[in-house]
Write a protein that holds these residues in place. Structure first.
Motif, PDB file in Angstrom:
ATOM      1  N   LYS A   3      49.022  -5.456   9.893  1.00  0.00           N
ATOM      2  CA  LYS A   3      47.844  -5.994  10.067  1.00  0.00           C
ATOM      3  C   LYS A   3      47.092  -6.103  11.171  1.00  0.00           C
ATOM      4  N   HIS A   4      46.293  -5.359  11.730  1.00  0.00           N
ATOM      5  CA  HIS A   4      45.637  -5.683  12.710  1.00  0.00           C
ATOM      6  C   HIS A   4      44.231  -6.443  12.726  1.00  0.00           C
ATOM      7  N   ASP A   5      44.253  -7.375  13.856  1.00  0.00           N
ATOM      8  CA  ASP A   5      42.985  -8.255  13.659  1.00  0.00           C
ATOM      9  C   ASP A   5      42.233  -8.183  14.960  1.00  0.00           C
ATOM     10  N   PHE A   6      40.986  -7.683  14.824  1.00  0.00           N
ATOM     11  CA  PHE A   6      39.819  -7.359  15.363  1.00  0.00           C
ATOM     12  C   PHE A   6      38.800  -8.401  15.259  1.00  0.00           C
ATOM     13  N   ILE A  21      34.315   9.551  12.316  1.00  0.00           N
ATOM     14  CA  ILE A  21      34.132   8.439  13.107  1.00  0.00           C
ATOM     15  C   ILE A  21      33.619   7.287  12.262  1.00  0.00           C
ATOM     16  N   SER A  22      32.807   7.516  11.331  1.00  0.00           N
ATOM     17  CA  SER A  22      32.577   6.435  10.373  1.00  0.00           C
ATOM     18  C   SER A  22      33.802   5.934   9.611  1.00  0.00           C
ATOM     19  N   GLN A  23      34.877   6.611   9.253  1.00  0.00           N
ATOM     20  CA  GLN A  23      36.154   6.125   8.934  1.00  0.00           C
ATOM     21  C   GLN A  23      36.898   4.993   9.853  1.00  0.00           C
ATOM     22  N   PHE A  24      36.526   5.346  11.235  1.00  0.00           N
ATOM     23  CA  PHE A  24      37.130   4.522  12.238  1.00  0.00           C
ATOM     24  C   PHE A  24      36.279   3.094  12.128  1.00  0.00           C
ATOM     25  N   ALA A  25      34.911   3.335  11.957  1.00  0.00           N
ATOM     26  CA  ALA A  25      34.157   2.008  11.953  1.00  0.00           C
ATOM     27  C   ALA A  25      34.568   1.143  10.942  1.00  0.00           C
ATOM     28  N   LYS A  26      34.548   1.935   9.811  1.00  0.00           N
ATOM     29  CA  LYS A  26      35.034   0.915   8.474  1.00  0.00           C
ATOM     30  C   LYS A  26      36.475   0.409   8.459  1.00  0.00           C
ATOM     31  N   ALA A  27      37.220   0.909   9.206  1.00  0.00           N
ATOM     32  CA  ALA A  27      38.631   0.585   9.459  1.00  0.00           C
ATOM     33  C   ALA A  27      38.474  -0.805  10.493  1.00  0.00           C
ATOM     34  N   TYR A  28      37.807  -0.674  11.316  1.00  0.00           N
ATOM     35  CA  TYR A  28      37.346  -1.850  12.338  1.00  0.00           C
ATOM     36  C   TYR A  28      36.605  -3.117  11.657  1.00  0.00           C
ATOM     37  N   ALA A  29      35.753  -2.624  10.766  1.00  0.00           N
ATOM     38  CA  ALA A  29      35.105  -3.722  10.407  1.00  0.00           C
ATOM     39  C   ALA A  29      36.040  -4.408   9.239  1.00  0.00           C
ATOM     40  N   ASP A  30      36.804  -3.775   8.522  1.00  0.00           N
ATOM     41  CA  ASP A  30      37.734  -4.392   7.675  1.00  0.00           C
ATOM     42  C   ASP A  30      38.603  -5.083   8.418  1.00  0.00           C
ATOM     43  N   ALA A  31      39.121  -5.090   9.566  1.00  0.00           N
ATOM     44  CA  ALA A  31      39.893  -5.906  10.418  1.00  0.00           C
ATOM     45  C   ALA A  31      39.099  -6.851  11.123  1.00  0.00           C
ATOM     46  N   GLY A  32      37.928  -7.157  10.700  1.00  0.00           N
ATOM     47  CA  GLY A  32      36.913  -8.341  11.416  1.00  0.00           C
ATOM     48  C   GLY A  32      36.095  -8.030  12.676  1.00  0.00           C
ATOM     49  N   ALA A  33      35.984  -6.627  13.011  1.00  0.00           N
ATOM     50  CA  ALA A  33      35.445  -6.239  14.136  1.00  0.00           C
ATOM     51  C   ALA A  33      33.762  -6.095  13.612  1.00  0.00           C
ATOM     52  N   LYS A  34      33.169  -6.508  14.636  1.00  0.00           N
ATOM     53  CA  LYS A  34      31.493  -6.147  14.510  1.00  0.00           C
ATOM     54  C   LYS A  34      31.188  -4.836  14.977  1.00  0.00           C
ATOM     55  N   VAL A  35      30.720  -3.947  14.268  1.00  0.00           N
ATOM     56  CA  VAL A  35      30.752  -2.363  14.880  1.00  0.00           C
ATOM     57  C   VAL A  35      29.364  -1.929  14.941  1.00  0.00           C
ATOM     58  N   ALA A  36      29.231  -1.135  16.130  1.00  0.00           N
ATOM     59  CA  ALA A  36      27.849  -0.701  16.444  1.00  0.00           C
ATOM     60  C   ALA A  36      28.070   0.895  16.171  1.00  0.00           C
ATOM     61  N   GLY A 150      37.134  -6.737  33.008  1.00  0.00           N
ATOM     62  CA  GLY A 150      37.543  -8.265  33.084  1.00  0.00           C
ATOM     63  C   GLY A 150      37.854  -8.904  31.894  1.00  0.00           C
ATOM     64  N   LYS A 151      37.272  -8.178  30.705  1.00  0.00           N
ATOM     65  CA  LYS A 151      37.256  -8.668  29.283  1.00  0.00           C
ATOM     66  C   LYS A 151      38.844  -8.777  28.692  1.00  0.00           C
ATOM     67  N   LYS A 152      38.821  -9.781  28.056  1.00  0.00           N
ATOM     68  CA  LYS A 152      40.496  -9.870  27.608  1.00  0.00           C
ATOM     69  C   LYS A 152      40.511  -8.610  26.229  1.00  0.00           C
ATOM     70  N   GLY A 153      41.440  -7.864  26.196  1.00  0.00           N
ATOM     71  CA  GLY A 153      41.699  -6.959  25.306  1.00  0.00           C
ATOM     72  C   GLY A 153      40.681  -5.822  25.374  1.00  0.00           C
ATOM     73  N   ALA A 154      39.776  -5.463  26.471  1.00  0.00           N
ATOM     74  CA  ALA A 154      39.168  -4.267  26.549  1.00  0.00           C
ATOM     75  C   ALA A 154      39.840  -2.981  26.527  1.00  0.00           C
ATOM     76  N   THR A 253      44.059   0.467  20.300  1.00  0.00           N
ATOM     77  CA  THR A 253      43.018  -0.369  20.830  1.00  0.00           C
ATOM     78  C   THR A 253      43.124  -1.892  20.477  1.00  0.00           C
ATOM     79  N   ASP A 254      44.534  -1.912  19.940  1.00  0.00           N
ATOM     80  CA  ASP A 254      44.905  -3.378  19.625  1.00  0.00           C
ATOM     81  C   ASP A 254      45.682  -4.177  20.669  1.00  0.00           C
ATOM     82  N   GLU A 255      44.979  -4.820  21.451  1.00  0.00           N
ATOM     83  CA  GLU A 255      45.513  -5.568  22.649  1.00  0.00           C
ATOM     84  C   GLU A 255      47.060  -6.152  22.299  1.00  0.00           C
ATOM     85  N   THR A 256      47.492  -6.866  20.979  1.00  0.00           N
ATOM     86  CA  THR A 256      48.575  -7.310  20.843  1.00  0.00           C
ATOM     87  C   THR A 256      49.646  -6.178  20.348  1.00  0.00           C
ATOM     88  N   ALA A 257      49.315  -5.228  19.774  1.00  0.00           N
ATOM     89  CA  ALA A 257      50.288  -4.147  19.537  1.00  0.00           C
ATOM     90  C   ALA A 257      50.418  -3.092  20.811  1.00  0.00           C
TER      91      ALA A 257
END
Length: 278
Positions: A3-6, A21-36, A150-154, A253-257
């Motif tokens: 489980k990845h938490d974005f 790339i749209s598949q990537f966007a959907k995966a990030y959105a499913d993991a809680g991200a806001k996607v552009a 300087g952002k955390k998890g960039a 891209t998961d700072e925890t993993a």
């Protein structure tokens, strides 16, 4: 499944009008991200963003030419108004062109009538392919990485290719550009290492897409000779699926993993890169 938490992360993806790339966007959105979702074809990006929103995700679509810095900057400014500044950048824009592709794998002294050889490749086609892939990665990084310092998890994720390890026949501009992206990924990882931005890449193996379908399958649906070569040199004996890239994309891209993973180009290729053919 891991489980990845974005949650609340803002993920910017170029080339997001396309299937991959749209598949990537959907995966990030499913993991809680806001996607552009950025693409030269805004309508294609908007269709993909609308699908994400219909599933309960947060997504916005933007027109963006990754070869024009002002266009990228305009998209960045609108994203900031709509969502905020980027935490993660996916450099997914890229592609090849028939104008930069030879008909023959090997140059011969005879039998080249009506064959497009290396010597016939179109200068503009070569420039377009190289620039789309390499400059189309460098310029968005210039624009969006400023906000990530300087952002955390960039994190920045580039899309290289098997061509980045070993060039494929017929496509010298694309192969050269992907090798450049792999090298640039390592360069960026070092360059940004003191400001908390990790930079990695994936190197997909062979997936069937609208771009390469004509190279891989005949009109009757049977594999071409080139497709059979690919399959015979892929130990797993099949083409990959877009969904099979997602684990690597989210992991890198998961700072925890993967907080200590930096400058890596990860093959996701069914063993193609590891196989010598013997």
């Amino acid at each position: 499944m891991i489980k990845h938490d974005f949650k609340d992360k803002i993920v910017v993806l170029t080339g997001a009008g396309g299937v991959l790339i749209s598949q990537f966007a959907k995966a990030y959105a499913d993991a809680g991200a806001k996607v552009a979702l950025l693409d030269l074809n805004r309508e294609a990006a908007k269709r993909n963003a609308d699908e994400i929103k219909a599933s309960g995700g947060i997504a916005f679509a933007y027109e963006c030419n990754v070869l024009k810095k002002q266009s990228i900057t305009d998209a960045r400014n609108q994203i900031e108004k709509d969502l905020g500044t980027a935490d993660i950048l996916i450099n997914g824009a890229g592609g090849n062109s028939p104008k930069a592709t030879t008909d023959n794998e090997f140059h011969e002294e005879t039998g080249l009538e009506d064959v497009k050889t290396f010597f016939d490749l179109d200068e503009e086609g070569i420039s377009f392919v190289f620039n789309l892939n390499f400059l189309g990665t460098l310029l968005p990084t210039q624009v969006f990485a400023k906000d990530m310092i300087g952002k955390k998890g960039a994190s920045i994720l580039n899309v290289s290719s098997m061509n980045g390890f070993t060039p494929l026949t017929k496509i010298p501009a694309y192969s050269g550009a992907k090798a450049a992206i792999s090298n640039f990924t390592e360069w960026l990882a070092v360059h940004f290492s003191h400001v908390n931005i990790r930079v990695n890449a994936i190197a997909p193996g062979f997936l069937v897409s609208n771009q390469n379908r004509g190279l891989l399958f005949n009109e009757d649906g049977t594999p071409t000779a080139r497709a059979n070569k690919i399959l015979s040199n892929t130990p797993m004996g099949r083409f990959g699926e877009a969904e099979e890239l997602l684990g690597g994309v989210l992991y890198l891209t998961d700072e925890t993993a993967s907080s200590f993973v930096n400058g890596v180009v990860l093959p996701i290729d069914g063993g193609f890169n590891a196989y010598s053919g013997v």
